[in-house]
Design an enzyme around this catalytic site. Structure first.
Site, PDB file in Angstrom:
ATOM      1  N   ARG A  62      64.699  61.877  70.658  1.00 38.49           N
ATOM      2  CA  ARG A  62      63.795  60.745  70.895  1.00 38.49           C
ATOM      3  C   ARG A  62      64.553  59.518  71.390  1.00 38.49           C
ATOM      4  NH1 ARG A  62      59.128  61.505  66.091  1.00 38.49           N
ATOM      5  NH2 ARG A  62      58.079  63.137  67.266  1.00 38.49           N
ATOM      6  N   TYR A  84      56.917  63.728  76.271  1.00 35.96           N
ATOM      7  CA  TYR A  84      57.644  64.763  75.514  1.00 35.96           C
ATOM      8  C   TYR A  84      58.438  64.198  74.337  1.00 35.96           C
ATOM      9  CZ  TYR A  84      61.588  64.475  79.038  1.00 35.96           C
ATOM     10  OH  TYR A  84      62.594  64.118  79.865  1.00 35.96           O
ATOM     11  N   GLU A  85      58.849  65.089  73.462  1.00 34.07           N
ATOM     12  CA  GLU A  85      59.446  64.715  72.163  1.00 34.07           C
ATOM     13  C   GLU A  85      58.497  63.858  71.331  1.00 34.07           C
ATOM     14  OE1 GLU A  85      61.926  66.376  71.538  1.00 34.07           O
ATOM     15  OE2 GLU A  85      62.693  66.850  73.523  1.00 34.07           O
ATOM     16  N   GLY A  86      57.233  64.135  71.429  1.00 34.39           N
ATOM     17  CA  GLY A  86      56.208  63.352  70.714  1.00 34.39           C
ATOM     18  C   GLY A  86      55.668  62.270  71.625  1.00 34.39           C
ATOM     19  N   GLN A 107      54.643  58.400  68.430  1.00 35.02           N
ATOM     20  CA  GLN A 107      55.726  57.500  68.012  1.00 35.02           C
ATOM     21  C   GLN A 107      55.149  56.318  67.219  1.00 35.02           C
ATOM     22  OE1 GLN A 107      58.836  58.539  68.619  1.00 35.02           O
ATOM     23  NE2 GLN A 107      57.931  60.240  69.766  1.00 35.02           N
TER      24      GLN A 107
END
Lengths: 596, 596
Positions: free
Chosen positions: A295, A439-441, A446
């Protein structure tokens, strides 16, 4: 036209001047990380980024990756660039020496990452994913797994992936279906299909190490029944050579809006052999170790693309002749003035600059916190630093990537019609930058992480790692003749953040949907205040150094002017964000589903 | 997944309820434009858009236009769709009956345009450009030119273009180099190269009518030496058949970020035969007639794409199962709740909805003003209406297209990773929407038009056409029990707008760069206040009709809830915009060019 030179002067400002780099080689025990060595690392990274990675950015976008019969071919030049990347030791720059890494502090490694992403975001994903997998394996893998895989990942011979997403689940991993059956020899048989696997298959490395989330037969439902497995493409033999092919295949690659040179794969695990990483049913914990590292890296991608877009925008703003300055002709020898004379172009460039330099400063703070959390002799410093990194991770990820996309779009706007044409190269930045918000949440996730996990953690302890230094700074500097006006603005913004925090904490406690309703605006407000803090601190240093700066005076003058712009033009958004937050969830949740 | 159904209920609300459509058939003399006929037109347009144009949107993007040896081929299906579009009379829906048009009021035609653009923005550009050329030719062309060309353009047999941009000049047309030499027969020989010519060459029509800006040999320098010429691809013979090929050729098409099914051409005029349109050296005036029409149309494109993106986002938000509602499971029978239950998804959808319906209402007001300006019996109404349309044109163009891009991006965000994949179709909206912020004058140029031309025009007279009805409304409704809270918010926002206007007027008079420095934020502030006015007016109608609405109650309840969301969550941006404006130009213009 895409242009890129690594912003070394500003990077040195961050690592040496804003956060005294001597701390690294003294208090934190990175003995080699002297000022000279740090500068050498940055210069070498700049060379590789400018001369090897950057020239492949536009061509990689145009050519894309190609899939045929399970094989993925990266664009022309990527193999050779990856070889040079490995030879320079850049794959392991931030990895520890135990398994062959360079052991460079994060304070320096994050700047290297920024250069890589700015030069070629697609390329950066290949080593980036490997590093994330390395971090998770180092933290949770057995000694045997570590000894077998980490050295190969450190030197870049093998690459890594993270296999989370399935077609029906991304954010909600509790729904995942991939299965892992325990075998008598202690290994597992893993079966399932994953999608959106960055670097899942490619031709850059001799082996690929997949970290795969899957369920064991006896697993509880939901996220508490997920375990993490290491599944290599080729099973290692003879102490580290790729042996027989494992039951892992690539069923295709995605056709995407951007990052076309990065292979986004559908990966099938068909009775493939794997090994458990960490504890049974605790895969999410291990995956979050990897994810937190990723992240921050995705945030850095946003920053990198914004920097590249800024430089490309400046190039065109100085080159394109159109109209005359409203305050009188500036270049009478030319048919028209360059468009940089126009206030609206300046506004755009200054906005980009103020966001980018602010983000770089904040990333530097987070990176230093990572170094302190890992290496400080003082347990309290380690904890406060870890608290701070935890708190800021969702902010760096979401704010930097929102800015990355906004600034890529600003660059296109400066180019006008020419920006919309592929040949000029800048529309690629918009397409590439867009994924980093997802991506990555997603950035919405977040924001939920910030309000739902980070704020309440340990009764609000994480927050203190930010609020205390900020309050102290405001108190100590509010009457400073050089930066007092900035600090007063910052103090007012801090009060807005405190009010918003109070709202989220109180209303969110009564009703979690209230926290969810405030989350996105709260994250942005938080980020803007954090950048305000960065700008006030940078202005303080610039004001102190300016009188004796000599040939560097222009650099510090620009810092002061950009700080003023930030407080004039960007920080005021805090007020409207607070108003939106205080309005609560009522109107947001009023409509029935059927009314949409 | 791209989905689109024409938002007919909301369109009828705008044309009939918000702006009483009976005015059209009575006071304004559009005798045929009865409620029934208007509804029939909207329904027929909806059918064509949904069934013919929309299915070609994704395939047109994928295939794009193709160029070979001067010939441009549009994507599969476009020819047949264009034929149906012409047969339905849609090419001339807003053109006057004198030359074969349908004479439909703009109040209706703009809704038709929205449907066309929402269904297929690329397709819409072909007839859209023709209509712009039609308007300029009708206003400035000689009787012979009008009789020769307008009927063919009205029925769509021939299409039109506007040829302004050259590679070295877009915004600053004073630099243009295309030449026009007068001939003894009253025609001109036109020579030069133009770029970015939408629909400059294609296979949909038997002839293409270029309106070309060029200089005569005796022309003064700069924009005061530019004339407008009509240059057809084929010279008409026998009262309207395409005869010999003129010296007009297409040298290539651009590879663009989006609108790939729209041919963006490089057009060479090689001693081509043309005719003057309007007066010598007054080409800019005629071109602005076309441009103003096009600028409103581009705004409508932004609205259309936003609507399509909204519908696609709603589809996915109801379909995608992920996580559970924070206020308790909503769909226990499913593996997870649809993501529309989550506040951050609601926030996103409500933002889109509030912007879109607000813009549609504002477009309806501007369209009615165009109808009144053209047809009212009352000279004062005609003037006030024209003032209002002039004032709002840059706002509609810039605000709607900014929103179009923002909302396309919001749609992608709701899809998460799936939104980034081409097959799902929604990333196309981002790529398509991006151009609308650029062409027909970048949004920065729109802001300069607002502060530099529209504000000072006739000592501020244009402004009164907006401020007076708004002030009157606030005064009359501030204690209304149903909408008084909204109106108080609106009143405060009006004061902010008045303060910003005062700043721009006073500081801009002293220093034009101050107006330039404020322009973009000022336009946005103005737009947000205008949308606030729309939402207050819509809420007033909804509140009045709700008690007796029967089966329509849901529609009016949604209007009220969305109005509340607008005032809660979107209008507060006004405060930060005002603060940024008041900061002035100092920090924006502080740096030397060399410091960038």
């Amino acid at each position: 036209m895409q242009v890129f030179k690594a912003p070394l002067r500003d990077m040195r400002f961050v690592v040496h001047e804003l956060y005294d780099s001597e701390e690294l080689s003294t208090a934190l025990g990175f003995e080699d990380a002297t000022t000279d060595l740090i500068d050498t690392i940055l210069e070498e990274s700049a060379k590789l980024s400018e001369q090897v990675l950057f020239p492949l950015n536009a061509s990689g976008d145009l050519e894309g990756c190609h899939y045929e019969n399970g094989v993925v071919r990266t664009p022309k030049g990527f193999k050779e660039a990856y070889r040079l990347f490995c030879e320079g030791g850049w794959t392991s720059v931030a990895s520890g020496a135990e398994f062959g890494g360079q052991g460079v502090p994060e304070s320096v490694a994050k700047l290297v990452e920024e250069m890589t992403c700015a030069a070629n975001m697609s390329f950066g994903l290949y080593p980036g994913l490997t590093h994330g997998a390395y971090v998770a394996l180092e933290a949770y893998g057995s000694q045997v797994l570590k000894e077998t895989y980490l050295p190969k990942m450190a030197d870049g011979t093998w690459s890594g992936t993270m296999c989370l997403t399935e077609s029906h689940c991304g954010t909600d991993l509790g729904l995942l279906r991939t299965r892992a059956e325990p075998q008598d020899d202690g290994s597992y048989v893993v079966t399932g299909s994953k999608i959106f696997i960055s670097a899942g298959e490619h031709d850059l490395t001799e082996n690929i190490v997949h970290l795969v989330l899957a369920r064991m037969p006896d697993a509880p439902k939901g996220v508490k029944g997920i375990s993490l497995f290491l599944v290599p493409k080729f099973l290692p033999v003879d102490g580290g050579k790729p042996g027989p092919r494992n039951g892992v295949s690539c069923a295709g690659i995605e056709h995407k809006m951007g990052i076309k040179a990065s292979a986004t794969c559908q990966i099938n695990f068909d009775e493939s052999k794997g090994w458990l990483v960490g504890e049974k049913h605790k895969g999410m914990q291990a995956m979050f170790t990897m994810m937190n590292s990723e992240r921050l890296s995705v945030g850095i991608q946003g920053l990198g693309v914004a920097e590249a877009a800024y430089q490309s925008a400046v190039f065109y703003a100085k080159d394109r002749l159109q109209g005359r300055s409203l305050s009188g002709t500036k270049h009478p020898e030319k048919s028209a003035d360059p468009i940089i004379v126009h206030p609206d172009i300046r506004r755009t460039l200054m906005t980009m600059r103020a966001q980018i330099e602010g983000c770089r400063a904040l990333a530097g703070w987070v990176a230093r916190a990572l170094d302190r959390a890992a290496k400080s002799q003082d347990a309290r410093v380690r904890q406060e630093s870890d608290d701070f990194a935890q708190l800021m991770t969702p902010i760096v990820k979401a704010l930097f990537t929102d800015f990355g996309f906004e600034n890529a779009s600003r660059c296109v706007q400066i180019y006008g019609g020419h920006g919309y044409i592929r040949e000029h190269g800048v529309e690629q930045y918009v397409r590439d930058a867009r994924i980093a918000m997802i991506y990555e949440g997603t950035n919405g996730i977040q924001a939920l992480d910030l309000v739902g996990r980070k704020l309440p953690a340990h009764a609000g302890r994480y927050l203190r790692s930010f609020f205390h230094p900020l309050s102290d700074f405001v108190e100590a500097n509010k009457n400073d003749p050089a930066i007092g006006d900035f600090v007063k603005n910052l103090g007012a913004a801090l009060i807005a953040l405190q009010m918003a925090t109070g709202h989220v904490a109180q209303e969110g406690l009564k009703d979690p949907e209230e926290a969810g309703a405030a989350a996105t605006e709260y994250l942005r407000l938080f980020g803007l205040v954090a950048l305000g803090f960065m700008w006030a601190r940078m202005a303080k240093i610039a004001a102190a150094k300016l009188p004796t700066a000599g040939g560097d005076a222009g650099f510090y003058q620009a810092k002061l002017a950009t700080a003023k712009f930030y407080f004039d033009r960007i920080l005021p958004e805090v007020g409207s964000l607070l108003a939106a937050i205080k309005a609560g969830k009522a109107s947001m949740m009023a409509l029935d589903e059927a009314a949409f």
